[in-house]
Write an enzyme that holds these catalytic residues in place. Structure first.
Site, PDB file in Angstrom:
ATOM      1  N   ASP A 226      23.407  11.308   4.020  1.00  0.00           N
ATOM      2  CA  ASP A 226      22.671  12.635   4.066  1.00  0.00           C
ATOM      3  C   ASP A 226      21.366  12.147   3.454  1.00  0.00           C
ATOM      4  O   ASP A 226      21.097  11.184   2.345  1.00  0.00           O
ATOM      5  CB  ASP A 226      22.951  14.104   3.601  1.00  0.00           C
ATOM      6  CG  ASP A 226      22.270  15.175   4.175  1.00  0.00           C
ATOM      7  OD1 ASP A 226      21.295  14.994   4.654  1.00  0.00           O
ATOM      8  OD2 ASP A 226      22.843  16.187   4.314  1.00  0.00           O
TER       9      ASP A 226
HETATM   10  C1  NOJ Z   1      19.449  17.134   5.393  1.00  0.00           C
HETATM   11  C2  NOJ Z   1      20.536  18.026   6.003  1.00  0.00           C
HETATM   12  O1  NOJ Z   1      21.473  18.321   4.992  1.00  0.00           O
HETATM   13  C3  NOJ Z   1      21.098  16.961   7.005  1.00  0.00           C
HETATM   14  O2  NOJ Z   1      21.758  18.277   7.837  1.00  0.00           O
HETATM   15  C4  NOJ Z   1      19.841  16.598   8.077  1.00  0.00           C
HETATM   16  O3  NOJ Z   1      20.407  15.910   9.180  1.00  0.00           O
HETATM   17  C5  NOJ Z   1      19.128  15.905   7.545  1.00  0.00           C
HETATM   18  N1  NOJ Z   1      18.534  16.495   6.360  1.00  0.00           N
HETATM   19  C6  NOJ Z   1      18.030  15.217   8.282  1.00  0.00           C
HETATM   20  O4  NOJ Z   1      17.002  16.022   8.274  1.00  0.00           O
END
Ligand code: NOJ
Length: 754
Positions: free
Chosen positions: A299
């Site tokens: 993430d």
């Molecule tokens: C953080 C989020 O937790 C995740 O779900 C998302 O896909 C990413 N950012 C990218 O935007």
């Protein structure tokens, strides 16, 4: 470690059959293609410098600059093209649109040394430009085909716009409505979430990732991200291995079975080890036991956040821990690109670990056909974006996602005798908040507002529509309130559209208070005092605590954040063109202090009852406001003749459970028939009930349908004290009914294998 769900096992068997047939017909071609790709990957890896390899493992923000200064925009684009040209990046996120993504892709494919295409990833969560209801709402349809359809439409628009890969489905199980991201989940149940996870993966990935309407899916967030303490986003997760494996892991198993191309590691720690360096969950369970062989992306900066977690000394340490655990691509922390080269060069990290990750990323690019077709087609983009049939699908899914929570004296649907309706509340003339969180390509101008949709439908019915906002989401307005009361007095029925603004759910939007904001409650009280016939339409991304409304409002419809077709879908339900049948995918609390509250809880040594020393509160009931699976219809249903066969089974058997369901009202309708099981005695304690099957069935007025469920006994197991999946012999109960709290019951037993 687990067995497959009935749905997955059916898919699995079918897949095997198809593969066998294909294999018999064309084994040589299939394997030649595969090994051909392997050869091409090997040859690329041989040619790649270490820097180019680490580039492939790096994802960075590639969005168009929001800066209005054209000079700054150009500089930013030049920078992005520059990294793509030298092969220092394998993936961008935040880049949208055929024309723009093609510019980036051209730099990689035509100007970089090895011409390796970029994979463009984005958060396509509940629709792309055609925004569908938020995922929790889509799940409330209890209809995997509709959920798959939504993902199909999203994939079609996204791929045409240059997105190859979506960071969806989000398949975290959540038992906590305080957590803002509950809106992105399919709710609290592992089986239900698994069915929805598989449907979404099928929808996104279509028949082949190479197709012009398919995107690679990314199941997230691995794992147990929904179990953060106190409902706070990103917070610590400390759960038993049984809870990890029986509650949080099954949707990932289902996604893997459905062929998900990638998985995202979560921000949280699990029992002391952050998910992004967790070899137990990634290596042992996901890759080892579930057999996942796609690629894993971290993430956003979750690799370097392991410094904050206190697991890594610095970015270099974090990077080596993550790649060793099996995280292949680094989302935006740049720690692989900046630090792994030194380690490989000084021998402290083996080149094979880097190559393994590169291989997985390149494989995904081949699977998507990007080496042969790297570019998006602007003409196709224009054709499919917000296409009429996409809007039709969004309206259908939205209407079928709305849960009727209360309907005293048949106030809804709006009856023929109604001449004037008053619409009040901050959601009425609102073209932004109905889109819900994560609607990044959604545009306010695409939204059919409640006001527009209701006016159109009311006109057809010869009804007059009055409108007054009454208040803002969280701000009183005395003048607006006065107007709302005035029109409430003039109307036959008042409809109050209240709830949460778009950004009050979603990432980093946890709440400690789930009450409807005071100004909105005051508005409802005021219009109800002026006109008792007030129905509340709750537009939220999570359950809100609304005991006053449940007690006093004659009708309540949970309409969630319904997306671009908001006004039309709401009108479909309120006018009765659509008979609501949606059900809650989460237990709805009365009070925030009851959380976590979920239907598949354990029994305890002192189950709650009216005597003193039992497990309950002294200031609130222990029961929820509405149970899991709850929802009403404009008609009524009765269940009878529950039968289970055989009543003495073995683990190898499949139970046949039949029930008769009669539509006892005067309208056609759908009923969501739910099957739960209780394992009475276990070597570890078992939940009071567990959902094992469900079906949304249409039943004509007055008609009876016999519904049959096939439940393999090998699905009735759990992880024991040794973390081994077992189905233990003994007595069970099966319940079939309209929600987790009601239903008919029958007994059966599973004998020991001998
Ligand atoms: C953080 C989020 O937790 C995740 O779900 C998302 O896909 C990413 N950012 C990218 O935007």
């Amino acid at each position: 470690m687990r067995t497959r769900s009935p749905i997955c096992s059916a898919t699995f068997t079918l897949t095997i059959l198809i593969l066998l047939v294909l294999g018999a017909v064309n084994t040589r071609t299939a394997s030649a293609t595969d090994s051909d790709i392997d050869q091409r990957i090997n040859s690329l890896i041989e040619q790649m410098t270490l820097e180019e390899k680490l580039g492939q493992l790096t994802q960075q923000w590639g969005g168009e600059s929001q800066d209005i200064n054209p000079g700054a925009q150009k500089r930013q684009l030049d920078d992005l093209l520059g990294v793509a040209r030298v092969g220092a990046v394998g993936s961008f996120l935040g880049a949208y649109g055929a024309e723009y993504t093609n510019k980036l892709q051209r730099a990689a494919v035509e100007e970089s040394r090895l011409k390796i295409p970029l994979i463009i990833g984005n958060d396509v969560i509940h629709g792309y430009r055609t925004v569908f209801p938020v995922p929790l709402a889509e799940s409330a349809t209890w209809d995997p085909e509709l959920v798959e359809l939504s993902a199909r439409v999203a994939a079609t628009e996204a791929r045409a716009g240059g997105t190859h890969w979506t960071f969806a489905p989000m398949i975290d199980v959540s038992r906590d409505a305080r957590w803002g991201r509950i809106v992105e989940t399919a709710g609290e149940d592992p089986y239900f979430s698994s069915v929805m996870a598989a449907a979404r993966v099928r929808g996104f990935q279509g028949k082949s990732l190479k197709d012009k309407d398919a995107v690679a899916a990314c199941a997230k967030h691995f794992v147990a991200y929904g179990a953060g303490e106190g409902g706070r986003d990103y917070n610590t997760v400390d759960i038993s291995d049984q809870t990890l494996r029986d509650i949080h892991m099954p949707p990932f198993a289902a996604a893997v079975d459905a062929g998900v191309a990638s998985i995202m590691s979560a921000f949280n720690e699990i029992n002391g080890t952050p998910a992004t360096a967790n070899r137990y969950t990634i290596d042992k369970i996901l890759r080892g036991e579930l057999g996942f062989n796609g690629f894993i992306v971290s993430d956003w900066t979750s690799i370097t956040e392991m410094i904050n977690h206190g697991l890594a000394r610095d970015a270099a340490d974090a990077a080596q821990q993550a790649i060793r655990a099996g995280v292949d691509m680094d989302m935006c922390s740049f720690s692989y690109r900046d630090h792994l080269d030194d380690m490989v060069k000084n021998g402290s990290l083996s080149k094979e670990i880097v190559d393994r990750a590169v291989r997985r990323v390149l494989r995904a690019k081949f699977d998507l056909g990007l080496f042969d077709n790297p570019y998006a087609d602007p003409a196709l983009e224009t054709k499919v974006t917000l296409a009429d049939e996409h809007r039709t699908a969004a309206r259908r899914v939205a209407a079928k996602s709305m849960v009727l929570l209360k309907n005293e004296n048949g106030l809804l649907p709006l009856a023929d005798g109604v001449k004037t309706i008053a619409l009040v509340g901050p959601m009425v003339d609102n073209n932004h908040d109905p889109l819900g969180t994560w609607s990044l390509n959604g545009k306010d101008e695409d939204v059919v507002t409640v006001l527009a949709g209701m006016k159109k439908r009311a006109q057809a019915a010869g009804m007059k529509v009055l409108h007054a906002k009454g208040c803002d989401f969280a701000k009183e307005d005395a003048e607006a309130l006065k107007q709302a009361v005035q029109i409430a007095k003039q109307a036959d029925v008042v409809l109050a559209f209240v709830g949460e603004y778009e950004m009050s759910t979603g990432e980093a939007h946890s709440k400690a208070d789930l009450d409807l904001p005071a100004p909105q409650l005051a508005l409802i009280k005021a219009v109800m005092a002026a006109n008792k016939k007030t129905a509340v339409v709750l537009m939220t991304g999570r359950p809100l605590t609304i005991p006053f409304l449940v007690e006093n409002a004659p009708a309540i419809l949970a309409a969630w954040h319904p997306g671009v077709e908001c006004g039309n879908a709401v009108a479909d339900v309120l006018f009765g063109d659509e008979n609501p049948a949606a059900r809650l995918p989460v237990t709805w609390p009365r009070h925030v202090g009851q959380i976590p509250i979920y239907y598949n809880h354990k029994k305890t040594g002192r189950p709650p009852n009216d005597t003193r020393y039992t497990s309950k509160y002294i200031d609130q009931p222990w029961t929820p406001q509405f149970p899991f699976g709850y929802g009403l219809s404009y008609t009524t249903f009765e269940y009878s003749d529950l039968e289970v066969e055989p009543t003495s089974a073995t683990v190898a058997d499949t139970l046949t459970v039949t029930v008769k369901v009669t539509n006892t009202g005067s309208r056609d309708g759908d009923e969501v028939i739910q099957l739960y099981v209780r394992d009475l005695i276990g070597s570890v304690t078992r939940p009071v009930k567990e959902l094992k099957a469900f079906e949304r069935v249409s039943i004509g007025a007055g008609a009876t349908k016999t519904v049959t469920f096939e439940v393999p006994c090998n699905q009735l197991g759990f992880h024991n004290a040794e973390s081994k999946y077992v189905v233990e012999p003994g007595a069970f109960k099966v319940f079939v009914g309209p929600n987790a709290a009601e239903g008919l019951e029958a007994d059966f037993e599973i004998g020991s294998a001998e």
